[in-house]
Design an enzyme around this catalytic site. Structure first.
Site, PDB file in Angstrom:
ATOM      1  N   HIS A 128       0.858  -1.184   0.000  1.00  0.00           N
ATOM      2  CA  HIS A 128       0.000   0.000   0.000  1.00  0.00           C
ATOM      3  C   HIS A 128       0.893   1.232   0.000  1.00  0.00           C
ATOM      4  O   HIS A 128       1.977   1.232   0.605  1.00  0.00           O
ATOM      5  CB  HIS A 128      -0.897   0.043   1.240  1.00  0.00           C
ATOM      6  CG  HIS A 128      -1.791  -1.142   1.386  1.00  0.00           C
ATOM      7  ND1 HIS A 128      -2.639  -1.564   0.389  1.00  0.00           N
ATOM      8  CD2 HIS A 128      -1.981  -1.998   2.424  1.00  0.00           C
ATOM      9  CE1 HIS A 128      -3.307  -2.627   0.802  1.00  0.00           C
ATOM     10  NE2 HIS A 128      -2.923  -2.913   2.028  1.00  0.00           N
ATOM     11  N   MET A 196      -7.390  -7.630  -3.344  1.00  0.00           N
ATOM     12  CA  MET A 196      -8.400  -7.762  -2.296  1.00  0.00           C
ATOM     13  C   MET A 196      -7.993  -8.824  -1.299  1.00  0.00           C
ATOM     14  O   MET A 196      -7.375  -9.827  -1.653  1.00  0.00           O
ATOM     15  CB  MET A 196      -9.761  -8.133  -2.899  1.00  0.00           C
ATOM     16  CG  MET A 196     -10.338  -7.053  -3.768  1.00  0.00           C
ATOM     17  SD  MET A 196     -11.968  -7.456  -4.420  1.00  0.00           S
ATOM     18  CE  MET A 196     -12.218  -5.995  -5.443  1.00  0.00           C
ATOM     19  N   CYS A 226       1.619 -11.027  -3.878  1.00  0.00           N
ATOM     20  CA  CYS A 226       0.681 -12.127  -3.667  1.00  0.00           C
ATOM     21  C   CYS A 226       1.304 -13.480  -3.993  1.00  0.00           C
ATOM     22  O   CYS A 226       0.596 -14.450  -4.227  1.00  0.00           O
ATOM     23  CB  CYS A 226      -0.587 -11.924  -4.496  1.00  0.00           C
ATOM     24  SG  CYS A 226      -1.497 -10.448  -4.065  1.00  0.00           S
TER      25      CYS A 226
END
Length: 267
Positions: A128, A196, A226
């Site tokens: 982020h 997500m 991920c």
């Protein structure tokens, strides 16, 4: 219902029929008002703490309602919240993630002005940072539809419709959660634009989505995003060739979420 679902990255394969968010009928008397807070740029940990506090308060109401059923007490409505924000540079690792997917040591993290946190969602590592729209819905799914797959497909669909507003065709890749460009099978350059990962306790959600708007994508080069090594990441700005006002993106996203959830947005 307590689950650390779902990975910021991987999910069970979604049938083609689930590509569109299914219709649903919210329960009579359900509270479908969603209180939105636009927090601006805020540190990661205080926002995580705020989510935990809102979730705990909602779960407490549900517990009291269950205890009051025997006496015939009228149930108290549970609230729904959505926190919208940006974060300073931060990497977060889910409960099933691999620490080696962070490619920076503590000294290198500091040199890049970034922090690192292990958190309680499922999934692997993600990033982020400034220019990224992060959304944390703390929703009681009993007010909408108590179905985690429905909820995730709804978040994805809202982002897909948002990107269509900018002329971008986005969609899903079977077995991978989030929203992708060049998502069709056999496409030459699939790239993720929105990640997500959620946690759900007694049908109350936390964590959420991260949409790359004007994000410095170089920071993804310091992780295995991920745990996926063969696909790229992108941003709205990169695809359009210009920066996009974050407030404009927030407004459009809220409109699509309200429509899909049959919700009333309150600020």
């Amino acid at each position: 219902m307590e689950t650390d679902f779902l990975s910021a990255c991987v999910q069970p394969v979604v049938p083609a029929a689930a590509a569109a968010t299914p219709e649903f009928a919210p329960a009579a008397g359900a509270n479908r008002r969603v209180l939105v807070q636009r927090l601006g740029r805020v540190a990661y940990v205080p926002t995580w703490d705020q989510q935990e506090e809102l979730l705990a308060a909602t779960v407490a109401i549900k517990t009291r309602n269950r205890q009051g059923e025997a006496s015939g007490a009228a149930p108290e409505a549970t609230p729904n919240h959505l926190l919208l924000c940006e974060h300073p540079h931060v990497y977060t690792l889910g409960k099933s993630g691999k620490p080696e997917h962070l490619l920076l040591d503590e000294q290198a993290l500091a040199a890049h002005g970034a922090t690192f946190h292990r958190i309680n969602r499922g999934g692997d590592i993600t990033y982020h940072g400034p220019g990224q729209l992060v959304g944390y819905p703390i929703l009681d799914l009993d007010n909408f539809r108590p179905d985690i797959h429905f909820y995730l497909r709804t978040l994805e669909e809202a982002v897909i419709r948002l990107l269509a507003d900018y002329g971008l065709a986005a969609g899903r890749i079977a077995g991978l959660t989030g929203v992708w460009l060049d998502f069709e099978e056999g496409a030459p350059n699939p790239r993720k634009i929105c990640a997500m990962g959620v946690k759900c306790s007694r049908w109350v959600t936390m964590h959420g989505f991260a949409l790359n708007v004007n994000t410095d994508l170089g920071y993804f080069g310091h992780i295995v995003p991920c745990g996926i090594t063969d696909k790229a990441v992108t941003s709205l700005a990169r695809e359009l060739g210009r920066e996009v006002p974050l407030r404009e993106v927030e407004d459009r996203l809220l409109r699509h979420l309200a429509e899909l959830l049959q919700a009333e947005i309150v600020e």
